[in-house]
Structure formats: structure tokens, C-alpha cells
Design a protein around this motif. Structure first.
Motif, PDB file in Angstrom:
ATOM      1  N   LYS A   1       1.124 -11.646   4.117  1.00  0.00           N
ATOM      2  CA  LYS A   1       1.725 -10.787   5.142  1.00  0.00           C
ATOM      3  C   LYS A   1       1.591 -11.404   6.534  1.00  0.00           C
TER       4      LYS A   1
ATOM      5  N   ASP B   1      -3.972  -5.628  17.128  1.00  0.00           N
ATOM      6  CA  ASP B   1      -3.538  -4.459  16.369  1.00  0.00           C
ATOM      7  C   ASP B   1      -2.497  -3.651  17.128  1.00  0.00           C
TER       8      ASP B   1
ATOM      9  N   ILE C   1       5.018  -5.553   9.130  1.00  0.00           N
ATOM     10  CA  ILE C   1       5.974  -5.563   8.034  1.00  0.00           C
ATOM     11  C   ILE C   1       5.300  -5.014   6.794  1.00  0.00           C
ATOM     12  N   THR C   2       6.011  -4.164   6.086  1.00  0.00           N
ATOM     13  CA  THR C   2       5.457  -3.594   4.872  1.00  0.00           C
ATOM     14  C   THR C   2       6.552  -3.553   3.800  1.00  0.00           C
ATOM     15  N   SER C   3       6.206  -3.138   2.615  1.00  0.00           N
ATOM     16  CA  SER C   3       7.189  -3.090   1.524  1.00  0.00           C
ATOM     17  C   SER C   3       8.011  -1.821   1.579  1.00  0.00           C
TER      18      SER C   3
ATOM     19  N   ASN D   1      -8.839  -3.441  13.443  1.00  0.00           N
ATOM     20  CA  ASN D   1      -8.702  -2.337  12.511  1.00  0.00           C
ATOM     21  C   ASN D   1      -8.937  -2.869  11.083  1.00  0.00           C
TER      22      ASN D   1
ATOM     23  N   ASP E   1      -6.616  -3.447   5.486  1.00  0.00           N
ATOM     24  CA  ASP E   1      -6.326  -4.114   4.208  1.00  0.00           C
ATOM     25  C   ASP E   1      -7.589  -4.714   3.595  1.00  0.00           C
TER      26      ASP E   1
ATOM     27  N   PRO F   1       1.467  -5.137   0.694  1.00  0.00           N
ATOM     28  CA  PRO F   1       1.464  -4.230   1.828  1.00  0.00           C
ATOM     29  C   PRO F   1       1.447  -2.768   1.416  1.00  0.00           C
ATOM     30  N   SER F   2       1.260  -2.514   0.141  1.00  0.00           N
ATOM     31  CA  SER F   2       1.221  -1.111  -0.257  1.00  0.00           C
ATOM     32  C   SER F   2      -0.114  -0.502   0.126  1.00  0.00           C
TER      33      SER F   2
END
Lengths: 349, 349
Positions: free
Chosen positions: A17, A42, A136-138, B238, B241, B347-348
């Protein structure tokens, strides 16, 4: 801008990512002193000193706000940013930073995102705006782009939707209905192509309306012109869902009514041309009132500013503010008053 | 918080967009002087005077970040805001405003959105934060919530990811792995329920880990404690993940390495309990390093602040900063050094 043919296809999942975000943002340099801390953190830290900070957001969803079959990805990136900038501009402020959040399905390659970010980079350069954050995420399906635009302005210049007074002049930037006319052309050519895949889309003579839909510009030029000419609007709003919706929005917040003169509504020749193409039932003024996606400004100014504003070629005086009980109306050339109505839930525009 | 049974179902399309937004936001009152212009405008105008403005964003996508079958909508609203606030908190600033953009399919009723906004309202009240903007649009499927959180802080207190120095102490708030443990329980009960719809989910003794997943809190208490004790971290991030990813992120940006001592990593009993439940292959420390969604803080402080920090019950000293060429490692109780690695694109979490 045209999408170049990508020969290499890299799956998003093949990069981490952070590596993906770093790749996509590597060409973005900080241009504003006010971007105190940016991409590598962040959140973004901004130093707008004595000025107030203006923050606007816009979200674009595949299948709702854009159709990837006819939207070049560079244009899409450009447009997503332009729409969020337009929110800041509609407060009479200039955008300085943007923050991008995206949800993207694995159907998109890294190279596709490169294209998208090329468009984002281009508009950042054009409007001297810094990319101050990127996440960016899914997604399960398709692409969603959410953009936060941040700007600043002296608090005496920041303009909200409330504040219009009776007798104020109602002004508009640009022209109306052309972005929706562009969408009509794209949808028509797509339908024809579906019916006959050998069909070659014909966009000749529709360049202007297509550009209005695919690549809108935030009207920072209007904000600058107003500042240069020492005019502070009494109220201002973004025209995103048609002129009628914007006028109602401004009137409701300002507790006033308005009269808009039909013949004063700026409509481009290209929009009328599309209406002729589509047949007699489609009126250019309907597209202007209800078409949406124009990304223009509607604002009220004091009568005292009339002499100044009439000299600006990019601003039209379309009407004036009235008492609230008069409602928001459009007056036709035949002097008929028509109540303006906003389209109900139709957020695809 | 539990979702109440809604007897009335109103289709979103039956309200106009503005009427819907007004309904959902009607109970939100402005609590911060710095919210100069808020909900009724295109963008928000904020007055942070001499302080710097900190802006963070978070996006949550149905099917990726939340499963509506076991996520109460009030919790979801609360969590979406908490995650964006956490970005601001991770810059050592306090959130003051939030702006919400949502894309929602017609599968959701107005009453469902009422529930969602009840959660948003609740966290706004709890953290004295103003809803300064709200936009809602359609989606083809499901719900996407994008939140921008805005805060401010004296520029000498704002902390980025870069800035950690060799010999600095590495500190962490809260505990790690528990949110992911909560997700494991929810997914297990969902799978069992699917196999046998008469099955009654059993969440007994897992309350803590479930709450950690469903309703995280932004650690504003840590930001306040640091200010009260006159400590400015040298770097902060932060933990979204997993602890490993956060440590690598901080080290990469600060151009340093770190040593984390395994036995110093705070892990709740509830997390170990879940691991025991799931069998011997699942180690609590793996959940802490790679589980994600903890919404906690990882930060470095100067050694001089050791006496102060050791008195704070909510902060653990987990290791220290080293030269970059040492890499980011975890030292086991057997004194084995293990290189920390970040999970690739996932990224979930």
C-alpha cells in the motif's frame, strides 16, 4: 489529454500500500508555504496564519458520477479534484491543498492509477495546489474517489450561502447546461456503439460541451477578479445540480426570494446545438435549470457594485434578490413567472 | 449501543437530497468557536487563529471495512468518525470539526441513515467536535463513508512521522491485536450462523475485543496527557495496520531503525483468550504486529521524558530508536531479533 496505451499491466496487489501511494505521489512537490506537513504523515498540518481555513469535500462513485467506458482516467483525476476545489471556490476562497482518498477494485491496474494521478498532478500544477494527503483502500467493485480541498481567505471575504439581501443583484459565472449536454452526447454515442460495435463515435462539433462535462475547471479566476475589484458577494453557492437548485439553495439559506430572467441565463451555442440534435422536446433552458454538473458560481452582490461587475466578461447578471414570500422564480421573455423547482433525489448529477 | 427495530421504512428517494441532509444533521449544534461557517454552506470556514490546522481523512467501504450483517449502524457511524479523528490525533492535535461524505445505495432506508447519524452525533458530543459539512450521493451498491477530520494545535506541538532520533524511547498507547481478535470472533459466529440459521451467536466473555473492533475511540486522552505533562513526541503515527506496519512507517519517515521488546508489547487478556479459542497456531503477538485496526498511537520521545512517561498508565514504553542500518526489529524474550515486516496490500484492515 488522452489516455496513452499502457503496455505494462501491474496488479495493485503486487505493490504494498505504501509503495503504491509513494509511486503515485512521487512527482508532487509542495508549492505552498502553508502546507506545513504533508504527504508523509497521517494527516496534513496547514498554516493559514491569520486567515480562515476553508474545507470542501467531493465524492465521485463509478457508475454514478462517471462511466469509465468514455471517461479518460486523466480527465477523471482532474475532474475529481476540480469538483472539490469548486466547493472551496464557492466560499470565495482559493484552494491551496487537496487530500485524496480512494477505494479501488483489483480491476484497476497500477498503470491505470498512474493515469488518474497524472490528471491530479496536472490540476495541482495548474492551480498551485498541494497534494497534502493520499490514502488508498480496496473496494468490492469499481472506483470511488473522495477529495478534500482546503483553502484559506481573509475572514471578511469568505462568503456563505446566507447573506443575500433584497435588491441585491444575482450573478452567475460561465454558462449553464453545457456539461449535461456533453453527457447526453457521450451517452448517445455509447448506446450507438453498444448496438453496433463497428460504429465509430462522432464527437465533431461537440468539443466544447464534451470538455465541459469531462474536464470542468474550478472558477478561481472569478474569486481573483472579485478580490481585484474589491467586491465581496453577499452570498455565493456552487452550481452543481442545475441553476434552479443553486438559486433555491441560496434563497433558502438567505431567507429571500429571487427573480431570474430567462433571456439573461448564459447558454452556449454548443448546448443549443445538442438540443436541436436531440429533437424539439429538449429546451436549452431546461438543461440550464436542471442539467447540473456545470461547476459554476451563483452569487449575489450589492447594487453599488453594478458598475464594476458589468465590466467582467465572465460574469452575467441574471436577476435580483426579492422578498422571501415572492419565492424563487424565472421570468420568461413573455413575462410569465415560473416557480423554480429543484429536482428531487438525483445525486448522479 | 444497539440498533433499535425500525418500524417505519422511508425510501431515500422519497426525500430531496437537501431535505435528507437537513433531517440527518438537524440535531448537530456548533460547539466550537473555530467553526466559523458550517453545514449550510458549500464548504466549511474555520478560524484556527494562530494555530496550525490539521486535516485527516478516512474512508470506509461496505464489504471491505465493514460487514453490515454484524455491524450496528450506530457503531458504524461512530467508528467512521473515530478513524478519521485518529489521523488528526496521530499528529498530536485535537479534532474540532468533521465533514462527512457518503455514497449510499437505495437498499438503505432513511431510518437506517438516522441510526448511522445517531452514532455520528454521539461521537461528536463525546469529543466536542462539530459536523461542519455533510454531502450524500448515490452508490451502485452498498455504503461508502468518507470522513475528513480537522483539528488544530500550536505548531510547536504538531508531530509528524519524521523526527525520531537514535536513543529516543518508543512508546505506545492502549493494547494491540484486540480489534482484530474481535473481528475474528464476529467472522466465526457469522460463519456458524450461515451454516445453521438457528444458531444463536455466543459473544460471552469477548465483550472487550468486540468493542475494540466495533467502536474504537480516538486517543485524544493521550494528546491531552502529553500536553499537560509538557511532552512533545519527536515522531508519532497512527497504528491502523498493525504495530509492525506503524513501526516501519515511523522508522522509514524518520530514517532510523527501532528495537521493540516482545514482552513489552501490551496485549489484553481478551486477545490471548481468543487465540486460545482458535487453537495453538495463532499467537497473540502476531495479532499485535499484523492484526491492525487498533486505532492506537505509536510515538517516540526523548530519553529526558522517561520519568514523566513511566507514570502514565495508558502508555507503554515498548522499545527504542536505533540507527537506520539496524533495521526495525522485535527482540524476543529469548533475545532473538526478528525483522519486522509489513503485510503487503491488504487494505481491508
Amino acid at each position: 489529454m488522452t489516455d496513452k496505451q499502457n503496455t505494462k499491466i501491474t496488479e495493485i496487489g503486487s505493490l504494498g500500500k505504501q509503495a503504491l501511494i509513494q509511486r503515485l505521489t512521487q512527482n508532487f512537490e509542495t508549492r505552498n508555504q502553508s502546507t506545513a506537513k504533508g504527504l508523509e504523515n497521517d494527516a496534513a498540518a496547514l498554516d493559514h496564519s491569520q486567515a480562515q481555513t476553508v474545507v470542501g469535500t467531493a465524492i465521485m462513485v463509478e457508475g454514478i458520477h462517471f462511466d469509465i467506458t468514455y471517461t479518460p482516467l486523466q480527465h477523471l483525476g482532474y475532474k475529481a479534484i476540480a469538483l472539490s476545489m469548486a466547493k472551496v471556490v464557492a466560499m470565495n476562497a482559493l484552494p491551496k491543498q487537496i487530500m485524496v482518498s480512494m477505494a479501488v477494485s483489483s480491476r484497476y491496474s497500477v498503470e491505470a492509477l498512474d493515469e488518474l494521478f497524472a490528471g491530479i498532478h496536472r490540476i495541482c500544477l495548474r492551480y498551485d495546489t498541494d497534494l497534502a494527503g493520499c490514502d488508498i483502500t480496496s473496494s468490492m467493485s469499481g472506483l470511488t474517489i473522495s477529495v478534500t480541498a482546503i483553502g484559506s481567505a481573509d475572514k471578511n471575504r469568505i462568503t456563505g450561502r446566507g447573506g443575500a439581501q433584497v435588491y441585491d443583484l444575482l450573478c452567475a459565472s460561465g454558462d449553464f447546461g453545457s456539461a449535461y449536454a456533453g453527457l447526453l452526447i457521450l451517452e448517445r454515442e455509447k448506446a450507438t456503439f453498444k448496438a453496433n460495435p463497428n460504429f465509430q463515435p462522432d464527437f465533431a462539433s461537440h468539443e466544447y460541451v464534451l470538455e465541459r462535462f469531462l474536464k470542468p475547471e474550478p472558477r478561481t479566476d472569478i474569486v481573483k477578479w472579485l478580490a481585484d475589484n474589491d467586491i465581496v458577494p453577499t452570498a455565493m453557492t456552487n452550481v452543481a445540480d442545475g441553476l434552479a437548485d443553486a438559486a433555491l439553495h441560496l434563497c433558502n439559506t438567505s431567507h429571500c426570494g429571487c427573480e431570474i430572467y430567462e433571456e439573461r441565463i448564459p447558454i452556449d451555442y454548443g448546448t443549443s446545438h445538442v438540443c436541436t440534435d436531440f429533437g424539439t422536446n429538449m429546451l436549452p433552458v431546461s438543461l440550464a435549470l436542471n442539467g447540473g454538473m456545470d461547476n459554476e458560481l451563483l452569487f449575489s452582490i450589492k447594487q453599488d457594485d453594478y458598475e464594476k461587475i458589468k465590466s467582467c466578461p465572465n460574469i452575467a447578471i441574471v436577476g435580483h434578490i426579492t422578498e422571501q414570500n415572492r419565492g424563487a422564480i424565472m421570468v420568461t421573455p413573455q413575462n410569465t413567472a415560473i416557480q423554480l423547482t429543484s429536482q428531487s433525489w438525483n445525486p448522479s448529477k
